[in-house]
Design an enzyme around this catalytic site. Structure first.
Site, PDB file in Angstrom:
ATOM      1  N   VAL A 187       0.933  -1.277   0.158  1.00 53.76           N
ATOM      2  CA  VAL A 187       0.017   0.034  -0.063  1.00 53.76           C
ATOM      3  C   VAL A 187       0.869   1.374  -0.019  1.00 53.76           C
ATOM      4  CG1 VAL A 187      -1.773   1.234   1.188  1.00 53.76           C
ATOM      5  CG2 VAL A 187      -1.954  -1.169   1.078  1.00 53.76           C
ATOM      6  N   GLU A 215     -10.221   5.586   5.916  1.00 51.82           N
ATOM      7  CA  GLU A 215     -11.190   5.417   4.947  1.00 51.82           C
ATOM      8  C   GLU A 215     -10.544   3.912   4.170  1.00 51.82           C
ATOM      9  OE1 GLU A 215     -13.859   4.759   2.622  1.00 51.82           O
ATOM     10  OE2 GLU A 215     -14.061   6.825   2.915  1.00 51.82           O
ATOM     11  N   GLY A 235      -1.227  -9.841  -4.020  1.00 48.42           N
ATOM     12  CA  GLY A 235      -0.970  -8.788  -2.979  1.00 48.42           C
ATOM     13  C   GLY A 235      -2.220  -8.402  -2.265  1.00 48.42           C
ATOM     14  N   ASP A 269     -10.385 -10.496   9.094  1.00 46.04           N
ATOM     15  CA  ASP A 269     -10.302  -9.449   8.373  1.00 46.04           C
ATOM     16  C   ASP A 269     -11.724  -8.632   8.139  1.00 46.04           C
ATOM     17  OD1 ASP A 269      -8.413  -7.391   6.860  1.00 46.04           O
ATOM     18  OD2 ASP A 269     -10.123  -8.426   5.457  1.00 46.04           O
ATOM     19  N   LYS A 317     -13.422  -5.279   9.633  1.00 52.42           N
ATOM     20  CA  LYS A 317     -14.009  -4.177   8.763  1.00 52.42           C
ATOM     21  C   LYS A 317     -15.460  -3.943   9.118  1.00 52.42           C
ATOM     22  CE  LYS A 317     -11.020  -5.329   4.947  1.00 52.42           C
ATOM     23  NZ  LYS A 317     -10.870  -6.211   3.620  1.00 52.42           N
TER      24      LYS A 317
HETATM   25  N1  HSE Z   1      -6.882  -9.056   2.870  1.00 49.81           N
HETATM   26  C1  HSE Z   1      -7.704  -7.956   2.651  1.00 49.81           C
HETATM   27  C2  HSE Z   1      -8.815  -8.586   1.698  1.00 49.81           C
HETATM   28  C3  HSE Z   1      -6.983  -6.645   2.142  1.00 49.81           C
HETATM   29  O1  HSE Z   1      -8.503  -9.616   1.142  1.00 49.81           O
HETATM   30  O2  HSE Z   1      -9.599  -7.797   1.367  1.00 49.81           O
HETATM   31  C4  HSE Z   1      -7.611  -5.471   2.394  1.00 49.81           C
HETATM   32  O3  HSE Z   1      -8.143  -5.129   3.423  1.00 49.81           O
END
Ligand code: HSE
Length: 430
Positions: free
Chosen positions: A14, A125, A183, A197, A201
């Site tokens: 990033v 964001e 990535g 993850d 979120k």
């Molecule tokens: N590993 C996360 C995904 C990256 O695959 O969405 C972005 O947060």
């Protein structure tokens, strides 16, 4: 133009995306925002000799970013929890605004970070759904609403894997390793496939849309490791696709907050959001259903959201300092020249009404071919009972407008053509 000094923590995918965008679009960002964004210092464990640091000083100490007087905004892109949280705390304590892409830190420590600091901007964001501006949509665009639900495909890696299993019959492990090589995956891909993850979120979306605290532990979390190819096939036969969803919903009984795989009817837009794409469906009382979709992972896509936050933070800094806030829509550059229509290149749908006589189809294709126009698809149905007029329908490959106009003038002049030739441009949006 006011210069804003950036200090970037991290030199991963990033961070490299941020540097690349600044290199390519820095001038345009300046024109639109009124701020010239200059990277003054980059701190990371080790230097990457092949990455252009855009003239920034390199440090291996994160704290140097806080202490550098030339750094106005700290951009935290190291990921992980402890070091990132300490850097953010230290920066805010020193009065330096922070932009972060770190969902784990906001989901787990957001309450403390915001409670101990109400004055210095902390923006995130990029922490949710990569390039999609879902945080600003909830906090600004939809601020006038009560939210009914926020349902999203918010982990690109899971979506990539499920899509590859569905469309290509890929094995779970192969699809995961492709997502890693592109990535998309977290440093620990268990975070992706076990749903952590997505839960980070959803914790953030839930807090913003439903005015809760950031409480990661309150969510029900399942990943996709138990999904088999057989499940995907059966779901398909039944008219569904399997998607990994984060769901926050206000019901009469209370707030639902859960992350798990689910069958979604194929006709739903969310079911058709494939690959690394993310999408968030927001239902609110006044705005109704709004759907936000885009790349949810990847360096450049995430960096795009990071830089949006940087520009917004620069505006806040300007406002805190009492200086005039630059207009966000200044057009003091040169107007771009608009391409004349004749030079536009598109495909075309054409419909030619003709008498049903031998050789007409050939005459039409000859005319098109004389102008270098290639046919993509063609249909000619038998005439209806008692009719002698048929329609020849064709799709062409992309061609200059001037050529199709000239070719269709010839077609129109054929004596067998019995009415006006219809033409509609095709935009494949690819
Ligand atoms: N590993 C996360 C995904 C990256 O695959 O969405 C972005 O947060």
């Amino acid at each position: 133009m006011k210069e804003i000094g950036l200090g970037i923590a991290g030199l991963g995918t990033v961070a490299q995306g941020v540097l690349q965008i600044l290199q390519e679009n820095g001038e345009a960002i300046g024109r639109r925002s009124g701020f010239s964004l200059a990277v003054k210092r980059i701190a990371s464990r080790s230097l990457k000799p092949d990455v252009d640091l855009l003239g920034a000083v390199f440090s291996d100490q994160l704290q140097d970013l806080v202490e550098d007087p030339e750094v106005d905004i700290i951009v935290e892109l190291i990921g992980g929890e402890t070091a990132a949280r300490e850097l953010i705390q230290s920066a805010l304590g020193a009065g330096k605004p922070v932009v972060t892409a770190n969902k784990a830190v906001i989901a787990n420590y957001g309450n403390q970070l915001f409670a101990s600091n109400s004055r210095i901007p902390l923006r995130f964001e990029a922490a949710v759904a990569g390039a999609i501006p879902i945080i600003s949509a909830i906090q600004q665009g939809l601020v006038a609403n009560q939210f009914e639900h926020v349902v999203g495909i918010i982990n690109g890696t899971c979506n990539y894997i499920l899509t590859a299993m569905q469309n290509d019959g890929a094995q779970f492990a192969d699809a995961l390793s492709t997502a890693q090589s592109l990535g998309y995956a977290e440093a620990d891909p268990g975070f992706d496939i076990d749903g952590v993850d997505a839960a980070h979120k959803l914790t953030i979306l839930l807090a913003l849309a439903f005015d809760t605290t950031f409480d990661f532990s309150a969510l029900h979390v399942e990943g996709i490791t138990a999904i088999t190819a057989e499940d995907i096939r059966y779901a398909d036969e039944l008219g569904y696709k399997i998607k990994h969803l984060g769901i926050a919903r206000q019901t009469a009984d209370g707030l639902e907050a859960r992350v798990h795989p689910a069958l979604v009817p194929k006709h739903q837009l969310l079911a058709n959001v494939d690959g690394v794409l993310n999408a968030v469906l927001v239902k609110s009382d006044s705005a109704g259903d709004t759907l936000f979709s885009g790349p949810g992972a990847g360096g450049a896509a995430t960096a795009s959201a990071v830089l949006a936050d940087v520009v917004a933070t620069a505006g806040e800094l300007q406002s805190l300092s009492g200086e005039a806030i630059p207009s966000t829509a200044r057009h003091d550059g040169q107007l771009k020249v608009i391409l004349p229509l004749e030079q536009v290149n598109t495909g075309h749908y054409i419909r030619i009404p003709t008498r049903d006589e031998p050789g007409v189809f050939a005459k039409v294709t000859e005319a098109l071919s004389r102008h270098g126009i290639s046919i993509d698809a063609a249909i000619q149905k038998e005439p209806g009972a008692g009719q002698d007029v048929v329609s020849i329908v064709m799709l062409t490959h992309r061609v200059l407008e001037s050529k199709i106009v000239a070719a269709l003038d010839e077609v129109q002049a054929l004596e067998q053509v019995s009415g006006p030739v219809a033409r509609i441009r095709v935009e494949n949006l690819d």
